[in-house]
Structures are given as C-alpha cells and as structure tokens.
Enzyme design. Structure first.
Site, PDB file in Angstrom:
ATOM      1  N   GLY A 197       0.838  -1.195   0.000  1.00  0.00           N
ATOM      2  CA  GLY A 197       0.000   0.000   0.000  1.00  0.00           C
ATOM      3  C   GLY A 197       0.869   1.240   0.000  1.00  0.00           C
ATOM      4  O   GLY A 197       2.091   1.160   0.152  1.00  0.00           O
TER       5      GLY A 197
ATOM      6  N   SER B  62       2.670   4.780   1.066  1.00  0.00           N
ATOM      7  CA  SER B  62       3.280   5.295   2.283  1.00  0.00           C
ATOM      8  C   SER B  62       2.214   6.026   3.092  1.00  0.00           C
ATOM      9  O   SER B  62       1.447   6.828   2.551  1.00  0.00           O
ATOM     10  CB  SER B  62       4.424   6.257   1.932  1.00  0.00           C
ATOM     11  OG  SER B  62       4.988   6.821   3.095  1.00  0.00           O
ATOM     12  N   GLY B  63       2.137   5.735   4.385  1.00  0.00           N
ATOM     13  CA  GLY B  63       1.136   6.374   5.227  1.00  0.00           C
ATOM     14  C   GLY B  63      -0.189   5.652   5.290  1.00  0.00           C
ATOM     15  O   GLY B  63      -1.101   6.085   5.995  1.00  0.00           O
ATOM     16  N   SER B  64      -0.301   4.529   4.572  1.00  0.00           N
ATOM     17  CA  SER B  64      -1.574   3.798   4.561  1.00  0.00           C
ATOM     18  C   SER B  64      -1.801   3.014   5.843  1.00  0.00           C
ATOM     19  O   SER B  64      -2.930   2.630   6.158  1.00  0.00           O
ATOM     20  CB  SER B  64      -1.637   2.849   3.351  1.00  0.00           C
ATOM     21  OG  SER B  64      -0.593   1.882   3.413  1.00  0.00           O
ATOM     22  N   GLY B  65      -0.723   2.749   6.585  1.00  0.00           N
ATOM     23  CA  GLY B  65      -0.867   2.016   7.837  1.00  0.00           C
ATOM     24  C   GLY B  65      -0.288   0.617   7.822  1.00  0.00           C
ATOM     25  O   GLY B  65      -0.551  -0.178   8.730  1.00  0.00           O
TER      26      GLY B  65
ATOM     27  N   SER C  25       6.019  -1.921  -2.120  1.00  0.00           N
ATOM     28  CA  SER C  25       6.058  -2.864  -3.258  1.00  0.00           C
ATOM     29  C   SER C  25       5.059  -2.441  -4.337  1.00  0.00           C
ATOM     30  O   SER C  25       4.050  -3.095  -4.542  1.00  0.00           O
ATOM     31  CB  SER C  25       5.804  -4.300  -2.802  1.00  0.00           C
ATOM     32  OG  SER C  25       4.700  -4.431  -1.949  1.00  0.00           O
TER      33      SER C  25
END
Length: 209
Positions: free
Chosen positions: A34, A36-39, A108
């Site tokens: 996912g 960056s910052g998605s968790g 990824s």
C-alpha cells in the site's frame, strides 16, 4: 539468472512440515502492500503482537528497517525497487520454510514484482494484504513528512506522486485503513488465517498490546 557456478542445492534434514508440526501451526507470508502512510507497518506490528500472544512463531520484516541493513545499497529507481522486493521475497521464503508466520510491510508498488514473489511460495503460503487508503488521506497523515517533501521536489521517484503505485487486482485480504480501526484490521486478518487453517486462537489476546 544465477551468476554463481558449481553450486548444488542441499536438502535439509528437517523439513518445513516437520517445523510446522513442532510449532503447532502453519507458516505463511502476509505481504502488506500500500501507499506510504496507509498504515502497513502499524497494522503489521499490531498483528505481530497478537500472534505473539497466541504463541505463534512470527516475525515482521519492515521496509524502512530492511533498508537500514540488507538493502542499504539500494535506492528508489524502478530497478532498485524490483531488487528490493526480490531480496525480501527470498528472505520471507526462508522464514516460511522455517515454520514461521512472517509479515512484510513494503510499498512494493509494482504488480509484476509482487507476482514474482508469489511464485516463490506454495499454494496458500503467500497472502497479499492490500492496505487500501486514498492518497489524500495518506498525505493528510504524512507521519514522516515524505509527501510534503516530494511535493516540494526534495524527494524524487516517490510512490503516488511521481512514481506509480499499481494496486493489487485480486488480493487475499483488503483493508480499508481509512475506515477500519487497527483492532478491526487485526481481527480481519486473524479471521482469514483461521479459515485457512494456519492457526487457531489458543487464548484471549489483547490485540493492541
């Protein structure tokens, strides 16, 4: 292509199934992908804590941490991103062969790279977890201020800004991290693994410990 010559694969005397039997649970890789910052890292580590409390042999491979060591020689060009994921795939396979449940938290961004990693594993061993979060929400969170730097041109080839992210088409698990709590995300993953007979809950666990 392997550059080394005069090498022979050595079969281990203790098999993957032997180790799974000893551990009392299956082994697999949970491949978190996912923006960056998605968790990704937050959920992966929360799930790691949950598994630890259940007595599951587990380990987390985190993108930033790996780039401090094993992959510190790699940058963020497309070629380096591909090599980054290739190496992590091989490491994750070793963990699965050792009978562990390994979670990997990496952006990824390219489907082809993730598909090449999937091909390393047996049926049911590779579980793609898409941490789906809108770009504007990731930017709002921006815990490392990376989006802000990318918008100012201080970071090049940043995924979601000037480098693409190719979302999974058929992930085993999708987590809308802008709509779920961490606890809800952990429960969703645990439910999936139970259905796949990877492990069974052995005791009540505090998910957020």
């Amino acid at each position: 292509m392997t550059k080394a010559t005069n090498i022979t694969w050595h079969e281990a005397s203790i098999t993957k199934e032997d180790r799974r039997t000893q551990n009392g649970h299956g082994s697999c890789v949970l491949w978190f992908t996912g923006l960056s910052g998605s968790g990704k890292s937050t959920i992966a580590n929360a799930f790691s804590s949950y598994m630890y409390q259940q007595g599951i042999n587990e380990y987390v491979l985190d993108g930033d941490n790996i780039r401090h060591g094993l992959n510190k020689d790699l940058g963020f060009s497309d070629a380096d991103r591909t090599e980054n994921i290739r190496r992590i795939g091989e490491v994750a396979k070793l963990f699965v062969d050792s009978g562990k449940v390994v979670t990997t938290a990496f952006i990824s961004p390219f489907r082809s790279d993730r598909d090449q990693v999937r091909a390393l594993f047996g049926k049911g061993e590779f579980i793609e977890v898409f941490v789906d979060c809108p770009l504007d929400e990731c930017e709002r969170r921006d815990p490392k201020q990376l989006y802000a730097k990318a918008r100012r041109g201080e970071i090049k080839d940043f995924t979601g800004i000037d480098s693409p992210y190719e979302a999974p088409e058929n992930p085993e698990i999708t987590l809308r991290s802008d709509q779920l709590t961490i606890e809800q995300a952990v429960i969703a993953i645990a439910d999936y693994l139970r259905k796949q007979k990877i492990f069974e809950d052995s005791k009540t666990a505090n998910i957020l410990t």
